[in-house]
Design an enzyme around this catalytic site. Structure first.
Site, mmCIF file in Angstrom:
data_model
loop_
_atom_site.group_PDB
_atom_site.id
_atom_site.type_symbol
_atom_site.label_atom_id
_atom_site.label_comp_id
_atom_site.label_asym_id
_atom_site.label_seq_id
_atom_site.Cartn_x
_atom_site.Cartn_y
_atom_site.Cartn_z
ATOM 1 N N HIS A 59 0.846 -1.190 0.000
ATOM 2 C CA HIS A 59 0.000 0.000 0.000
ATOM 3 C C HIS A 59 0.889 1.251 0.000
ATOM 4 C CE1 HIS A 59 -3.914 -1.975 1.715
ATOM 5 N NE2 HIS A 59 -3.431 -2.617 0.672
ATOM 6 N N GLU A 68 0.936 3.833 1.865
ATOM 7 C CA GLU A 68 1.438 4.274 3.177
ATOM 8 C C GLU A 68 2.676 3.481 3.588
ATOM 9 O OE1 GLU A 68 -1.662 3.431 2.325
ATOM 10 O OE2 GLU A 68 -3.137 4.209 3.733
ATOM 11 N N CYS A 81 -6.241 1.502 5.833
ATOM 12 C CA CYS A 81 -6.758 0.234 6.334
ATOM 13 C C CYS A 81 -6.123 -0.037 7.711
ATOM 14 C CB CYS A 81 -6.428 -0.905 5.362
ATOM 15 S SG CYS A 81 -4.671 -1.353 5.342
ATOM 16 N N CYS A 101 -2.263 -0.231 7.597
ATOM 17 C CA CYS A 101 -1.562 1.048 7.457
ATOM 18 C C CYS A 101 -1.773 1.927 8.693
ATOM 19 C CB CYS A 101 -2.023 1.746 6.185
ATOM 20 S SG CYS A 101 -1.519 0.831 4.709
#
Lengths: 144, 144
Positions: free
Chosen positions: A48, A50, A78, A81
């Site tokens: 992801h 992040e 999410c 993260c």
């Protein structure tokens, strides 16, 4: 956040879900690290924006924590993260659109509000929400 | 799990919190990927054993998902690692000791049991719990 939205639309052009993250020092506009989703490119479902941005920033700043940094993300992080941001003690979290389906900040796991969470950043949301949501909707509509 | 405990004690010798993770194909003893905590070594607070093992395994298997894999972790995964395991659709999760302070599987965020979670693996815990807990206790006692 404008820059993060731009970056997210670049992700879309590479076939990635258009989500991006930018890390700055708090009170500065200079970008420390930026990243978009690289799940397809790296063939790894945890890549992801992040996670990539955090890893870049810790390297560049030579610090395992990012207490004096802010992160701008185009979608509510999410649970993975959000907890990652807690682990690095991020100072501020800004996100554009909320994510009722997969979010872990104000939905589902509500990571920062658990007794098991070691850190609570300042959290701001809603800026450029429509632009971010539109990007995501366009992406998923094209894929259907 | 025995191998994971061995690996965790190697981590301790390098000054890392002694937690390790091993990924195998389900039904096989062959190790696909193994890792221990590298928070100090990589100077990055998100470099937990699970995150590193997942990244190694996705590369080695050339797959963004690990549905046919099992992961053996010496401590209950935190919310970050639990959601990471959900993202890669791990088939089975085994962990030794529970972690009431920072765990995200049966404590706090209870990641796999949220509506926002896309995947629920088979979960087994408690094997070699004492050995894992002893390693962690010794580590933190020495540091005090």
């Amino acid at each position: 956040m404008q820059q993060a939205i731009k970056l997210a639309s670049q992700a879309e052009q590479k076939g990635e879900v258009p989500i991006a993250a930018i890390i700055t020092k708090i009170g500065s506009d200079n970008i420390v690290a930026e990243a978009y989703n690289e799940v397809e490119q790296q063939n790894n479902a945890i890549m992801h924006a992040e996670i990539i941005a955090i890893t870049k920033a810790t390297k560049l700043l030579n610090s395992k924590y990012l207490s004096d940094c802010a992160i701008y993300v185009t979608l509510e992080p999410c649970a993975m993260c959000a907890q990652a941001l807690a682990h690095v003690k991020i100072g501020r979290l800004y996100y554009a659109a909320t994510d009722p389906k997969g979010g872990g900040v104000e939905h589902g796991a509500c990571v920062f509000h658990q007794k098991t969470c070691n850190h609570l950043p300042e959290i701001y949301s809603g800026m450029m929400e429509n632009e971010s949501r539109q990007l995501l909707q366009n992406f998923f509509q094209k894929r259907r």
